[in-house]
Design an enzyme around this catalytic site. Structure first.
Site, PDB file in Angstrom:
ATOM      1  N   ALA A  54       0.829  -1.222   0.000  1.00 34.48           N
ATOM      2  CA  ALA A  54       0.000   0.000   0.000  1.00 34.48           C
ATOM      3  C   ALA A  54       0.852   1.256   0.000  1.00 34.48           C
ATOM      4  CB  ALA A  54      -0.925  -0.012   1.209  1.00 34.48           C
ATOM      5  N   GLY A  58       4.422   4.265  -3.131  1.00 34.08           N
ATOM      6  CA  GLY A  58       5.782   3.751  -2.935  1.00 34.08           C
ATOM      7  C   GLY A  58       5.892   2.267  -3.230  1.00 34.08           C
ATOM      8  N   GLU A 113      -0.860  10.003  -4.448  1.00 37.71           N
ATOM      9  CA  GLU A 113      -0.112  11.126  -3.885  1.00 37.71           C
ATOM     10  C   GLU A 113      -0.877  12.437  -4.051  1.00 37.71           C
ATOM     11  OE1 GLU A 113       1.237   8.566  -5.368  1.00 37.71           O
ATOM     12  OE2 GLU A 113       3.151   8.067  -4.443  1.00 37.71           O
ATOM     13  N   GLU A 162       6.552   2.240  -6.763  1.00 41.20           N
ATOM     14  CA  GLU A 162       7.936   2.691  -6.967  1.00 41.20           C
ATOM     15  C   GLU A 162       8.920   1.549  -6.685  1.00 41.20           C
ATOM     16  OE1 GLU A 162       8.640   7.115  -6.010  1.00 41.20           O
ATOM     17  OE2 GLU A 162       7.284   6.423  -4.447  1.00 41.20           O
TER      18      GLU A 162
END
Ligand code: 1HE
Length: 277
Positions: free
Chosen positions: A79, A126, A149, A129
């Protein structure tokens, strides 16, 4: 299968002992390391302890490891950033935190061995990412991708704005961040986030099959794919062609390449097989 208590994997045992409970490692067939994010109760949200645990593994990979599989416990890959830790950080600490992720993620992407990520459920912020640092992404049909974000008032900080546009393009990433758009696994496959799309529950098995192929490559080829290919792709063409020639010459000059080519010419090596459906 071999677990971390096997006496042959002493290096792994000491590594495993040093990890936080949110990161687990298992050595498979002596050369494939499976790293599992183990915070399923928090949807594998990436807190500092977890990210530093992953970093420690890539800094001290046992030499026998030839490929890494990165997966998450439970229904979700990750998450993203642990938002509970964000509220304590001021601007200066925020820069330091992002730069820390950069160093750690760089060490995964430009590390010693190829990394295969197994994506399922949430692959968010993230978490996406982190997935982008892997060399191969295997998505299960349950995977979905989002960059919330925009809604949270923050920006990607784990190298996402560098790595993700190279997979899906700036415009798709901008759309995800501006509108909060979520892409499903099929869409992610079509856009280039994942290279493999498999049914739910089959991701780890597929990743291990791929890892077995990867570990049988000449180490020099794997090195070139990890370290030369992405740099060449980012170079101006003239520098890229030169670097490619140098890398090709280094690889073919290696005794391992000569042995493999002799094997093929002597009909001892496998042939290329046609595409599988
Ligand atoms: C978390 C986090 C988290 C879950 N940080 N604690 N990421 C996000 O904005 C995604 C936020 N998470 C979600 O939208 C949902 O949790 C999920 C869609 C992933 C899963 O939903 P669900 O219903 O299965 O689980 P849940 O009940 O929301 O979450 C279970 C627990 O995990 C709950 O804690 P609990 O103590 O109430 O049980 C959640 O608070 C916790 N949890 N996600 C902290 N992310 C380097 S910059 C990168 C910037 C980003 O990554 S931004 C994206 C952040």
């Amino acid at each position: 299968m071999q677990d971390s208590t096997d006496p042959r994997s002493a290096a792994l045992t000491s590594l495993a002992d040093s990890l936080p409970p949110s990161v687990k490692v298992t050595l498979i067939e002596e050369s494939i390391l499976v790293i599992t994010l183990a915070r399923a109760h928090k949807r594998n949200a990436l807190d500092d302890v977890t990210v530093l645990g992953v970093a420690a593994i890539f800094e001290a990979l046992p030499p026998a490891v030839r490929a890494v599989v990165l997966t998450g416990e439970g229904e979700h890959f990750s998450a993203g950033l642990d938002l509970t830790e964000l509220s304590d950080r001021d601007t200066v600490a925020g820069i330091a935190h992002s730069r820390l992720w950069h160093r750690i993620f760089e060490n995964i992407q430009f590390g010693q061995v190829p990394v295969i990520a197994v994506l399922r459920g949430a692959v968010i912020g993230g978490g996406l990412e982190l997935a982008c640092t892997a060399h191969i992404r295997v998505a299960e049909t349950t995977a979905y991708y989002a960059l919330p974000e925009g809604q949270r008032g923050i920006f990607v900080g784990g190298g996402g704005s560098v790595r993700l546009p190279r997979l899906i393009g700036v415009s798709r990433m901008a759309d995800m961040m501006l509108t909060g758009r979520t892409h499903d696994a099929q869409s992610g496959q079509a856009m280039g986030i994942s290279q493999y799309l498999v049914e739910a529950g089959k991701g780890l098995e597929t990743a291990l099959e791929l890892a077995r192929k990867i570990r049988n490559n000449a180490p020099m080829t794997n090195f070139a794919v990890l370290h030369a290919l992405p740099r060449i792709a980012e170079s101006d063409p003239a520098a890229g062609y030169l670097t490619e020639s140098l890398m090709a010459a280094i690889a073919q000059g290696d005794e391992e390449a000569k042995r493999r080519i002799r094997d093929f010419l002597a009909k001892r090596a496998t042939k290329v097989v046609g595409p599988q459906s």
